[in-house]
Design a protein around this motif. Sequence first.
Motif, PDB file in Angstrom:
ATOM      1  N   PHE A   1      -3.059   6.582  12.962  1.00 10.51           N
ATOM      2  CA  PHE A   1      -2.213   6.459  14.155  1.00 10.51           C
ATOM      3  C   PHE A   1      -1.504   7.769  14.454  1.00 10.51           C
ATOM      4  N   ASP A   2      -1.493   8.127  15.740  1.00 16.91           N
ATOM      5  CA  ASP A   2      -0.681   9.254  16.188  1.00 16.91           C
ATOM      6  C   ASP A   2       0.722   8.742  16.492  1.00 16.91           C
ATOM      7  N   SER A   3       1.708   9.578  16.233  1.00 15.44           N
ATOM      8  CA  SER A   3       3.075   9.223  16.634  1.00 15.44           C
ATOM      9  C   SER A   3       3.873  10.509  16.707  1.00 15.44           C
ATOM     10  N   SER A   4       5.076  10.384  17.274  1.00 16.85           N
ATOM     11  CA  SER A   4       5.850  11.587  17.509  1.00 16.85           C
ATOM     12  C   SER A   4       7.280  11.410  17.017  1.00 16.85           C
ATOM     13  N   LEU A   5       7.765  12.394  16.304  1.00 12.37           N
ATOM     14  CA  LEU A   5       9.128  12.314  15.807  1.00 12.37           C
ATOM     15  C   LEU A   5      10.101  12.146  16.980  1.00 12.37           C
ATOM     16  N   GLY A   6      10.987  11.186  16.855  1.00 14.35           N
ATOM     17  CA  GLY A   6      11.962  10.952  17.927  1.00 14.35           C
ATOM     18  C   GLY A   6      11.339  10.412  19.201  1.00 14.35           C
ATOM     19  N   GLY A   7      10.069  10.043  19.147  1.00 13.94           N
ATOM     20  CA  GLY A   7       9.417   9.487  20.335  1.00 13.94           C
ATOM     21  C   GLY A   7       9.296  10.471  21.485  1.00 13.94           C
ATOM     22  N   LEU A   8       9.285  11.761  21.149  1.00 17.00           N
ATOM     23  CA  LEU A   8       9.095  12.774  22.198  1.00 17.00           C
ATOM     24  C   LEU A   8       7.687  12.627  22.767  1.00 17.00           C
ATOM     25  N   GLY A   9       7.491  13.080  23.984  1.00 20.94           N
ATOM     26  CA  GLY A   9       6.110  13.141  24.458  1.00 20.94           C
ATOM     27  C   GLY A   9       5.902  12.630  25.857  1.00 20.94           C
TER      28      GLY A   9
ATOM     29  N   GLY B   1      14.169   6.006  19.106  1.00 19.52           N
ATOM     30  CA  GLY B   1      13.919   5.381  17.814  1.00 19.52           C
ATOM     31  C   GLY B   1      15.026   4.402  17.467  1.00 19.52           C
ATOM     32  N   TYR B   2      14.640   3.276  16.875  1.00 26.45           N
ATOM     33  CA  TYR B   2      15.616   2.248  16.477  1.00 26.45           C
ATOM     34  C   TYR B   2      16.097   2.453  15.058  1.00 26.45           C
ATOM     35  N   VAL B   3      15.165   2.719  14.141  1.00 27.12           N
ATOM     36  CA  VAL B   3      15.543   2.845  12.725  1.00 27.12           C
ATOM     37  C   VAL B   3      16.545   3.998  12.528  1.00 27.12           C
ATOM     38  N   PRO B   4      16.350   5.133  13.210  1.00 25.95           N
ATOM     39  CA  PRO B   4      17.323   6.210  13.030  1.00 25.95           C
ATOM     40  C   PRO B   4      18.736   5.802  13.443  1.00 25.95           C
ATOM     41  N   LEU B   5      18.858   4.910  14.422  1.00 21.92           N
ATOM     42  CA  LEU B   5      20.190   4.481  14.862  1.00 21.92           C
ATOM     43  C   LEU B   5      20.750   3.391  13.950  1.00 21.92           C
ATOM     44  N   ALA B   6      19.901   2.413  13.610  1.00 17.78           N
ATOM     45  CA  ALA B   6      20.377   1.260  12.835  1.00 17.78           C
ATOM     46  C   ALA B   6      20.440   1.550  11.343  1.00 17.78           C
ATOM     47  N   GLY B   7      19.641   2.509  10.867  1.00 20.15           N
ATOM     48  CA  GLY B   7      19.563   2.798   9.431  1.00 20.15           C
ATOM     49  C   GLY B   7      18.527   1.900   8.770  1.00 20.15           C
ATOM     50  N   LEU B   8      18.208   2.239   7.530  1.00 25.52           N
ATOM     51  CA  LEU B   8      17.239   1.430   6.780  1.00 25.52           C
ATOM     52  C   LEU B   8      17.880   0.103   6.391  1.00 25.52           C
ATOM     53  N   THR B   9      17.058  -0.898   6.180  1.00 25.59           N
ATOM     54  CA  THR B   9      17.601  -2.195   5.765  1.00 25.59           C
ATOM     55  C   THR B   9      18.111  -2.107   4.323  1.00 25.59           C
ATOM     56  N   LYS B  10      19.116  -2.933   4.019  1.00 27.47           N
ATOM     57  CA  LYS B  10      19.670  -2.943   2.658  1.00 27.47           C
ATOM     58  C   LYS B  10      18.576  -3.396   1.678  1.00 27.47           C
ATOM     59  N   GLY B  11      18.401  -2.656   0.620  1.00 28.72           N
ATOM     60  CA  GLY B  11      17.383  -3.029  -0.367  1.00 28.72           C
ATOM     61  C   GLY B  11      15.973  -2.619   0.033  1.00 28.72           C
ATOM     62  N   PHE B  12      15.857  -1.792   1.084  1.00 30.54           N
ATOM     63  CA  PHE B  12      14.524  -1.352   1.532  1.00 30.54           C
ATOM     64  C   PHE B  12      13.795  -0.620   0.402  1.00 30.54           C
ATOM     65  N   VAL B  13      12.583  -1.080   0.131  1.00 30.20           N
ATOM     66  CA  VAL B  13      11.740  -0.361  -0.829  1.00 30.20           C
ATOM     67  C   VAL B  13      10.434  -0.020  -0.127  1.00 30.20           C
ATOM     68  N   ALA B  14      10.165   1.263  -0.003  1.00 30.91           N
ATOM     69  CA  ALA B  14       8.952   1.680   0.688  1.00 30.91           C
ATOM     70  C   ALA B  14       7.721   1.351  -0.154  1.00 30.91           C
ATOM     71  N   ALA B  15       6.667   0.914   0.512  1.00 31.40           N
ATOM     72  CA  ALA B  15       5.416   0.637  -0.209  1.00 31.40           C
ATOM     73  C   ALA B  15       4.955   1.883  -0.968  1.00 31.40           C
ATOM     74  N   SER B  16       5.157   3.044  -0.357  1.00 27.98           N
ATOM     75  CA  SER B  16       4.697   4.292  -0.983  1.00 27.98           C
ATOM     76  C   SER B  16       5.435   4.619  -2.269  1.00 27.98           C
ATOM     77  N   SER B  17       6.615   4.040  -2.450  1.00 33.25           N
ATOM     78  CA  SER B  17       7.362   4.363  -3.677  1.00 33.25           C
ATOM     79  C   SER B  17       6.983   3.413  -4.813  1.00 33.25           C
ATOM     80  N   ARG B  18       6.154   2.420  -4.518  1.00 36.45           N
ATOM     81  CA  ARG B  18       5.701   1.498  -5.581  1.00 36.45           C
ATOM     82  C   ARG B  18       4.477   2.093  -6.274  1.00 36.45           C
TER      83      ARG B  18
END
Length: 317
Positions: free
Chosen positions: A238-246, A299-316
């Motif tokens: 998937f293509d995507s853009s930081l901050g939804g620029l574009g 972007g929504y996540v940058p404003l709301a922050g990560l969810t409490k207890g968020f564990v990224a799949a990549s860190s497993r």
Amino acid sequence: MSTPMDPSIDILISEVGPRDGLQNTKKIMSTDYKKRWIDAAVEAGLREIEVCSFVPPQLIAQMADASEVVAHALTLPGLNVAALAPNFKGAQRAMQAGVHKLTLTISVSTQHSLANVKMTPDEAILSAKKICAFRDSLPAGQRPIIESGLSTVFGCTLEGVVDEDAVVRMAVASVEAGCDEVGLADTTGYANPEQVRRVFRKVRQAIGDKLSGAHFHNTRGLGLANVVAALEVGVTTFDSSLGGLGGCPFAPGATGNIVTEDLVFMLESMGLKTGINMDKLLAIRELVAAGIPDEPLYGYVPLAGLTKGFVAASSRP
Ligand code: COA
Ligand code: ZN
């Protein structure tokens, strides 16, 4: 369907902010900021970045430093350095600069094609054929992967509905012209999830594994819904853009790409590994904001922050 080259990830995210994002901003980002952005993106775990486009600088001044940006990106180990070109001259410049992957912008709708590259879709295919032949004439090791980036696949601001059979025809013609991959782009933010499933299936039936990734814009808020639909039919890039620029300057009303931060959060929450570190990714926004002051970042996540207890799949493990 092409799968990410790195077996440690499930989904390859191709950051297109330095190209799709910057081609539409009011202010020009300095070359130094572009290099720092690319460095930070690689540090956050991004493996592919479309770092620029090779267009006439008199048309898009932002891209005047394309070769210098590519030269810098090539010094970063492990990074797949991608760039976009609209025509033969741009493709030659990109190959001379040494890009690993070259995306050709080829519109399915005639009006967008004429507005964007001053060629009809058929002429754009002929141009792609010439570009692939030129690539094949280069010594081994200097031949980039060539992707046909089909634009206005899901609808066109100038023409409205785009015929799905025409999309399939253009995908087949791209492969016959010598392109290694075909990506499908919703340049204008017209796609809906049902359409995404249908069109990706049809194109895959016609060209199989040559179908590569999806490029969605969030113009009508359906970007991430479309990603989920594409995941369901086996898309892994998937293509995507930081901050939804574009946004394409030649597709009236087109706005930003799907937001990299929100996309990574969604995929990692779903248990899909992107290899990208969320905290490092979020930190890049400050750098980009400083490089193009007054440009809105989304972007929504940058404003709301990560969810409490968020564990990224990549860190497993
Ligand atoms: N890079 C640098 N210079 C280029 C170039 C390229 N890719 N393509 C053309 N030029 C130069 C030509 O050499 C010529 O220069 P000259 O006046 O000094 O002789 C000049 O630009 C005009 O060339 P021409 O072939 O007539 O181009 P054009 O004006 O018909 O424009 C495109 C055609 C394809 C170059 C232009 O429409 C374009 O760049 N479109 C892409 C837009 C884009 O990036 N869209 C966003 C992606 S979705
Ligand atoms: Zn785009």
